[in-house]
Design a protein around this motif. Structure first.
Motif, short mmCIF file in Angstrom:
data_model
loop_
_atom_site.label_atom_id
_atom_site.label_comp_id
_atom_site.label_asym_id
_atom_site.label_seq_id
_atom_site.Cartn_x
_atom_site.Cartn_y
_atom_site.Cartn_z
N ASP A 149 -1.24 -6.86 -7.72
CA ASP A 149 -2.35 -6.95 -7.05
C ASP A 149 -2.39 -7.93 -5.96
O ASP A 149 -2.25 -9.18 -6.11
N LEU A 150 -2.64 -7.51 -4.69
CA LEU A 150 -2.44 -8.52 -3.62
C LEU A 150 -3.56 -9.27 -3.30
O LEU A 150 -3.32 -10.31 -2.53
N THR A 188 -7.33 10.18 3.43
CA THR A 188 -6.55 9.48 2.45
C THR A 188 -7.60 9.20 1.31
O THR A 188 -8.87 9.52 1.53
N VAL A 246 -8.66 8.82 8.76
CA VAL A 246 -7.58 9.32 8.39
C VAL A 246 -7.64 9.78 7.06
O VAL A 246 -8.15 9.31 6.00
N ILE A 281 -1.50 -2.16 9.40
CA ILE A 281 -2.42 -0.91 9.53
C ILE A 281 -3.64 -1.71 9.65
O ILE A 281 -4.51 -2.33 8.92
N ASP A 282 -4.31 -1.40 10.84
CA ASP A 282 -5.50 -1.79 11.47
C ASP A 282 -6.40 -0.78 11.29
O ASP A 282 -6.30 0.15 10.43
N TYR A 298 -15.99 -4.93 6.42
CA TYR A 298 -14.83 -3.68 6.64
C TYR A 298 -14.34 -3.92 8.23
O TYR A 298 -13.21 -4.22 8.46
N SER A 326 -1.84 -2.28 2.44
CA SER A 326 -2.74 -2.41 1.24
C SER A 326 -4.20 -2.68 1.82
O SER A 326 -4.39 -3.92 2.31
N ARG A 338 -0.53 -1.60 -6.71
CA ARG A 338 -0.79 -1.83 -7.99
C ARG A 338 -0.49 -0.73 -8.89
O ARG A 338 0.08 -0.91 -10.15
N ASN A 339 -0.47 0.50 -8.67
CA ASN A 339 -0.31 1.69 -9.55
C ASN A 339 1.26 1.93 -9.64
O ASN A 339 1.88 2.76 -9.25
N LYS A 367 -11.10 -6.19 9.71
CA LYS A 367 -10.16 -5.11 10.92
C LYS A 367 -10.12 -5.79 12.22
O LYS A 367 -8.99 -6.33 12.71
N GLY A 376 0.98 -1.35 0.13
CA GLY A 376 0.02 -0.08 0.07
C GLY A 376 0.90 1.30 -0.14
O GLY A 376 0.49 2.52 0.38
N MET A 415 -1.47 6.25 4.11
CA MET A 415 -0.39 5.92 5.24
C MET A 415 0.66 5.01 4.75
O MET A 415 1.72 5.21 5.20
N SER A 469 1.73 3.26 -2.44
CA SER A 469 1.57 4.13 -3.48
C SER A 469 0.74 5.21 -2.91
O SER A 469 0.96 6.47 -3.61
N SER A 470 0.14 5.35 -1.95
CA SER A 470 -0.50 6.25 -1.42
C SER A 470 -0.95 6.50 0.26
O SER A 470 -0.68 5.27 0.70
N1 LIG Z 1 -8.29 6.42 6.04
C1 LIG Z 1 -8.76 6.02 6.93
O1 LIG Z 1 -9.57 6.74 7.46
C2 LIG Z 1 -8.34 4.59 7.62
C3 LIG Z 1 -8.50 4.52 8.71
C4 LIG Z 1 -8.33 3.28 9.54
C5 LIG Z 1 -7.55 2.34 8.55
N2 LIG Z 1 -7.26 2.45 7.50
C6 LIG Z 1 -6.57 1.53 6.65
O2 LIG Z 1 -5.59 1.92 6.39
C7 LIG Z 1 -4.79 0.99 5.08
C8 LIG Z 1 -4.16 2.19 4.24
O3 LIG Z 1 -5.45 2.77 3.64
P1 LIG Z 1 -5.32 4.36 3.38
O4 LIG Z 1 -6.22 5.01 4.27
O5 LIG Z 1 -3.83 5.10 3.62
O6 LIG Z 1 -6.03 4.33 1.96
P2 LIG Z 1 -5.26 4.57 0.65
O7 LIG Z 1 -4.66 5.99 0.33
O8 LIG Z 1 -6.41 4.42 -0.53
O9 LIG Z 1 -4.20 3.44 0.53
C9 LIG Z 1 -4.54 2.28 0.07
C10 LIG Z 1 -3.34 1.37 -0.48
O10 LIG Z 1 -3.66 0.02 -0.81
C11 LIG Z 1 -3.10 -0.30 -2.24
N3 LIG Z 1 -4.01 -1.26 -2.69
C12 LIG Z 1 -5.41 -1.17 -2.99
N4 LIG Z 1 -5.98 -2.30 -3.54
C13 LIG Z 1 -4.80 -2.90 -3.76
C14 LIG Z 1 -4.55 -4.32 -4.18
N5 LIG Z 1 -5.60 -5.03 -4.78
N6 LIG Z 1 -3.18 -4.93 -4.18
C15 LIG Z 1 -2.23 -3.93 -3.89
N7 LIG Z 1 -2.56 -3.05 -3.35
C16 LIG Z 1 -3.60 -2.45 -3.16
C17 LIG Z 1 -3.69 1.12 -2.71
O11 LIG Z 1 -2.64 1.34 -3.85
P3 LIG Z 1 -3.03 0.99 -5.52
O12 LIG Z 1 -4.40 1.52 -5.71
O13 LIG Z 1 -1.88 1.55 -6.20
O14 LIG Z 1 -2.96 -0.39 -5.66
C18 LIG Z 1 -2.84 2.10 -1.80
O15 LIG Z 1 -1.45 2.18 -1.85
C19 LIG Z 1 -6.16 0.13 4.71
O16 LIG Z 1 -5.73 -1.04 5.43
C20 LIG Z 1 -7.14 0.96 5.36
O17 LIG Z 1 -8.14 0.15 5.64
C21 LIG Z 1 -7.88 3.68 6.87
#
Ligand SMILES: NC(=O)c1ccc[n+]([C@@H]2O[C@H](COP(=O)([O-])OP(=O)(O)OC[C@H]3O[C@@H](n4cnc5c(N)ncnc54)[C@H](OP(=O)(O)O)[C@@H]3O)[C@@H](O)[C@H]2O)c1
Length: 254
Positions: free
Chosen positions: A57-58, A182, A180, A132-133, A147, A85, A35-36, A151, A8, A13, A10-11
């Protein structure tokens, strides 16, 4: 060769973890997985540590074989694995497609487990697996049921793994942030099912807290931020039916 592996990357956290690990650890390489490819390619312009990218793609188990193969060839010492991811989809269980309901389990649970099992043979004492939970791991959430359950799986597994790995000096940390800012929301809330986000943290803030948890030798669970800590305590002591009722009222679900 000493490395960190971040999924994960590419963007959001995951990317913030990569930038902080680059600054705070002396590593020979950081392996960045998502993936990106285009966004992965940008990473090396911000870091001093060489970045090796894997556009994968994981949810596809063949992607795990690619990492296993690279590890077997390089025989590195993996100091940190960040499992990041992941994705969510908000909405009633039956309104979310089966591809997404099962896809969340594949990415948020199965890929975390597969990455940890693939990487562990290359970890020594002081190694860290940071999963990352989410705050949702502490409470069932109607209209984010899969979801939150995915978690909760990560929380339970990560905590048990942490105990199992103690004798090897390796820590497994369930990092549980609240909301967060994102790209997570673009995918999770595309239908605007949820409207109230009482507190939204920045990636910089929560990842800094996680880095402190890692540096202080914390194991088990890391909840970043005072508001999130209070929510965590509330979710633990209040009946889950009450927590779900409050959640439903807040999001105007019923
Ligand atoms: N944002 C929140 O409020 C929040 C809160 C608590 C926990 N989280 C958790 O934090 C983690 C990171 O999310 P984020 O908030 O930082 O969001 P994000 O910016 O959307 O990051 C998600 C990452 O996962 C990658 N990803 C998505 N599908 C994938 C796949 N099939 N194979 C490989 N990589 C994949 C994406 O990259 P590509 O698209 O390039 O594949 C991206 O790098 C996630 O587990 C999310 O559940 C988020």
């Amino acid at each position: 060769m000493k490395i960190a592996i971040i999924t994960g990357a590419s963007s959001g956290m995951g990317r913030e973890f990569l930038l902080r690990i680059d600054k705070e650890y002396k590593l020979d390489q950081i392996w960045a997985i998502a993936r990106n490819q285009e966004r992965l390619d940008q990473l090396s312009s911000w870091t001093t540590t060489p970045i090796r990218t894997f556009s994968l793609d994981l949810t596809d188990m063949a992607s795990i074989d690619v990492i296993a193969q690279a590890l077997a060839e390089e025989q590195p010492w993996v100091q940190i694995l960040v499992n990041g991811s992941g994705y969510g989809k908000f909405g009633a269980f039956e309104e979310i497609s089966m591809a997404d309901n099962t896809g969340m389990i594949d990415l948020n649970c199965r890929a975390y487990v597969a990455m940890a099992q693939t990487v562990l043979p290359y970890m020594n004492r002081s190694g860290v697996i940071l999963n990352i939970d989410s705050m949702s791991s502490f409470m069932p959430l109607p209209h984010a049921s899969i979801y939150a359950a995915s978690k909760a799986f990560v929380l339970s597994w990560s905590r048990s793994l942490n105990v199992e790995l103690k004798a090897r000096g390796i820590r497994s940390i369930a990092f549980c942030p609240y909301w967060v800012m994102t790209a997570f929301f673009d995918r999770a809330n595309d239908k605007k099912n949820f409207t109230k986000f009482d507190k939204v943290y920045t990636t910089e803030f929560v990842v800094e807290k996680a880095m402190k948890c890692m540096a202080k030798g914390k194991r088990d669970v890391c909840v970043p931020g005072l508001y999130a800590k209070l929510l965590h305590i509330t979710a633990r002591i209040m009946p889950k039916s009450f927590v779900m009722w409050v959640w439903g009222k807040m999001q105007k679900l019923y």
